[in-house]
Design an enzyme around this catalytic site. Structure first.
Site, short mmCIF file in Angstrom:
data_model
loop_
_atom_site.label_atom_id
_atom_site.label_comp_id
_atom_site.label_asym_id
_atom_site.label_seq_id
_atom_site.Cartn_x
_atom_site.Cartn_y
_atom_site.Cartn_z
N GLY A 24 -7.49 -7.82 -5.89
CA GLY A 24 -6.17 -8.29 -6.32
C GLY A 24 -6.15 -9.81 -6.44
CB SER B 157 -11.57 4.88 -5.66
OG SER B 157 -12.85 5.23 -5.15
CE1 TYR C 195 -9.12 4.26 -0.71
CE2 TYR C 195 -11.05 5.40 -1.58
CZ TYR C 195 -10.20 4.31 -1.59
OH TYR C 195 -10.41 3.28 -2.48
N1 LIG Z 1 -13.71 -2.66 -2.94
C1 LIG Z 1 -14.16 -1.54 -3.46
O1 LIG Z 1 -15.37 -1.28 -3.42
C2 LIG Z 1 -13.22 -0.55 -4.09
C3 LIG Z 1 -13.77 0.60 -4.66
C4 LIG Z 1 -12.90 1.53 -5.26
C5 LIG Z 1 -11.54 1.26 -5.29
N2 LIG Z 1 -11.04 0.14 -4.70
C6 LIG Z 1 -9.57 -0.07 -4.75
O2 LIG Z 1 -9.31 -1.42 -5.07
C7 LIG Z 1 -8.02 -1.78 -4.58
C8 LIG Z 1 -8.09 -3.16 -3.95
O3 LIG Z 1 -8.86 -3.10 -2.77
P1 LIG Z 1 -9.86 -4.25 -2.29
O4 LIG Z 1 -11.21 -3.67 -2.37
O5 LIG Z 1 -9.55 -5.50 -2.98
O6 LIG Z 1 -9.49 -4.32 -0.73
P2 LIG Z 1 -8.81 -5.44 0.18
O7 LIG Z 1 -9.57 -6.72 0.08
O8 LIG Z 1 -8.65 -4.82 1.51
O9 LIG Z 1 -7.39 -5.65 -0.49
C9 LIG Z 1 -6.38 -4.67 -0.36
C10 LIG Z 1 -5.03 -5.31 -0.56
O10 LIG Z 1 -4.02 -4.31 -0.36
C11 LIG Z 1 -3.05 -4.84 0.51
N3 LIG Z 1 -2.28 -3.84 1.24
C12 LIG Z 1 -2.72 -2.95 2.16
N4 LIG Z 1 -1.68 -2.28 2.67
C13 LIG Z 1 -0.56 -2.75 2.07
C14 LIG Z 1 0.83 -2.47 2.19
N5 LIG Z 1 1.30 -1.59 3.08
N6 LIG Z 1 1.69 -3.16 1.41
C15 LIG Z 1 1.25 -4.08 0.55
N7 LIG Z 1 -0.04 -4.39 0.40
C16 LIG Z 1 -0.94 -3.74 1.16
C17 LIG Z 1 -3.84 -5.73 1.46
O11 LIG Z 1 -2.98 -6.60 2.15
P3 LIG Z 1 -3.43 -7.29 3.57
O12 LIG Z 1 -4.47 -8.30 3.23
O13 LIG Z 1 -2.17 -7.88 4.06
O14 LIG Z 1 -3.95 -6.19 4.42
C18 LIG Z 1 -4.75 -6.41 0.47
O15 LIG Z 1 -4.08 -7.46 -0.16
C19 LIG Z 1 -7.59 -0.65 -3.65
O16 LIG Z 1 -6.63 0.14 -4.29
C20 LIG Z 1 -8.87 0.15 -3.44
O17 LIG Z 1 -8.60 1.51 -3.20
C21 LIG Z 1 -11.85 -0.77 -4.13
#
Ligand SMILES: NC(=O)c1ccc[n+]([C@@H]2O[C@H](COP(=O)([O-])OP(=O)(O)OC[C@H]3O[C@@H](n4cnc5c(N)ncnc54)[C@H](OP(=O)(O)O)[C@@H]3O)[C@@H](O)[C@H]2O)c1
Ligand SMILES: *[C@@H]1O[C@H](CO)[C@@H](O)[C@H](O)[C@H]1NC(C)=O
Ligand SMILES: *[C@@H]1O[C@H](CO)[C@@H](O)[C@H](O)[C@H]1NC(C)=O
Length: 335
Positions: free
Chosen positions: A52, A191, A216
């Site tokens: 994000g 995902s 998940y």
């Molecule tokens: N990284 C990967 O390999 C991967 C693979 C497949 C899909 N994804 C998808 O990519 C998306 C982004 O994830 P990311 O990898 O960037 O992980 P990340 O670094 O953990 O970022 C997740 C974001 O979601 C926010 N969040 C969590 N709970 C929330 C809530 N209750 N209200 C509002 N915001 C909330 C977190 O806020 P806080 O920082 O405050 O916790 C953080 O800003 C997700 O939907 C994930 O399922 C990621």
């Protein structure tokens, strides 16, 4: 940060004499797209971290007004300050004209949004509808991954509640503003792990039995079914909605996964070698949010900026419709 500082480090190693020559080649690649999103307002959920944050950074570079929709104001303000600083450094390095000369350039706005609270989702939307005359792109990016069993403020299992239901209400409450701003876009971050999920209508909040991997996957399958049903409902409105998988990226998503101390160095090495950087992982989100190539495209699933096929279970329209109906009841939209 490494991407931003590497050219500078290399350039200073070359010495001041070569700097002028080197600068031509080290100019950030994204500049070609600068201004592409000028005048557009974009909401990115979970914009303080990981994908994000990287998505917000690039849309800012493309001069959008980016609303960072985050649950923790402190973390969001900090991310915004860092992104602004990186942007200034980059502009200075590229000798871009000051923002004022080219009209209103990009800007970052922090707003609180806790997707684990329907009250917070409603308050966020009310504020957006009051303050934002237009909304061009909504990026449903925030997510929780394999947390221990927890419930949202409204009693939903956390992963289903945040990844699906919170975004479901958010999108529906902002839909009229998106329609009024058409052509506009909705981008949903799912995902590949959707493949291991089902929608367990018997126990959507997993009260009988909690399997964190299954939940998940269920929530990410829900993201896809939601996208397809919404695309159907939005036909003829010039509002498109597409869903993507980002690939595996180095972010904070694994915060709930315990890696034994001894294995940690190995894990770090593997992730450094094989995982995408956040910026690489954000490319498909950025593409779906801003590329002219996907104008008018809706209801599709993307990876690496290309359309991909889905398993039949993600294309089951009757499951999608049933999920939509039950989600409306769960978030209280029918009251
Ligand atoms: N990284 C990967 O390999 C991967 C693979 C497949 C899909 N994804 C998808 O990519 C998306 C982004 O994830 P990311 O990898 O960037 O992980 P990340 O670094 O953990 O970022 C997740 C974001 O979601 C926010 N969040 C969590 N709970 C929330 C809530 N209750 N209200 C509002 N915001 C909330 C977190 O806020 P806080 O920082 O405050 O916790 C953080 O800003 C997700 O939907 C994930 O399922 C990621
Ligand atoms: C939990 O769910 C995953 C994914 O659906 C599945 O592979 C695994 O076998 C399940 N674990 C248990 C203990 O049922
Ligand atoms: C959608 O966009 C097309 C092409 O710009 C336009 O002709 C049409 O009127 C638009 N439809 C709606 C419902 O806004």
């Amino acid at each position: 940060v490494p991407e931003a500082t590497a050219p500078e480090a290399r350039a200073s190693a070359l010495g001041g004499g070569l700097w002028l020559v080197a600068r031509r080649y080290l100019r950030p690649a994204g500049r070609a797209a600068a201004g592409l999103m000028r005048g557009k307002t974009v909401i990115v959920t979970g914009a303080n971290s990981g994908l994000g944050r990287a998505t917000a950074a690039e849309l800012l570079r493309r001069e959008a007004r980016v609303i960072l929709a985050c649950r923790d104001r402190g973390r969001a303000e900090q991310a915004a300050a860092e992104l602004r600083r990186e942007q200034e450094l980059e502009r200075a390095r590229a000798q871009a004209p000051p923002a004022a000369e080219g009209g209103p350039a990009g800007e970052l706005v922090v707003k609180e949004l806790d997707l684990a609270s329907l009250r917070s989702v409603r308050a966020f939307c009310q504020e957006v509808l009051q303050e934002e005359p237009r909304l061009d792109v909504l990026i449903n990016n925030a997510g929780v991954f394999q947390c221990p069993y927890m419930k949202t403020e409204d009693g939903f299992e956390m992963q289903f509640g945040v990844n699906h239901l919170g975004h479901f209400l958010l999108t529906n409450l902002l839909l009229d503003r998106l329609k009024d701003s058409a052509p506009s876009r909705i981008v949903v971050v799912s995902s590949k792990l959707y493949k291991y999920g089902e929608i367990n209508f018997e126990d959507l909040n997993s009260e009988l039995n909690y399997n964190k991997s299954f939940c998940y996957s269920q929530s990410k399958l829900a993201n896809i079914l939601f996208t397809r049903e919404l695309a159907r409902r939005l036909e003829g409105t010039n509002v498109t909605v597409n869903v993507l998988h980002p690939g595996i990226a180095r972010t904070n998503l694994g915060r709930h996964i315990n890696i034994p101390l001894l294995v940690k160095p190995l894990f770090n090495l593997v992730s450094w070698a094989f995982f995408k950087s956040p910026s690489e992982g954000a490319q498909t989100s950025i593409y779906l949010a801003s590329s002219a190539e996907v104008e008018g495209v809706s209801g599709k699933y993307f990876g690496d900026c290309k359309e991909e096929d889905l398993l039949p279970k993600a294309m089951d329209d009757s499951v999608a419709r049933k999920l939509w109906d039950i989600s409306e009841v769960m978030v209280g939209m029918l009251k």
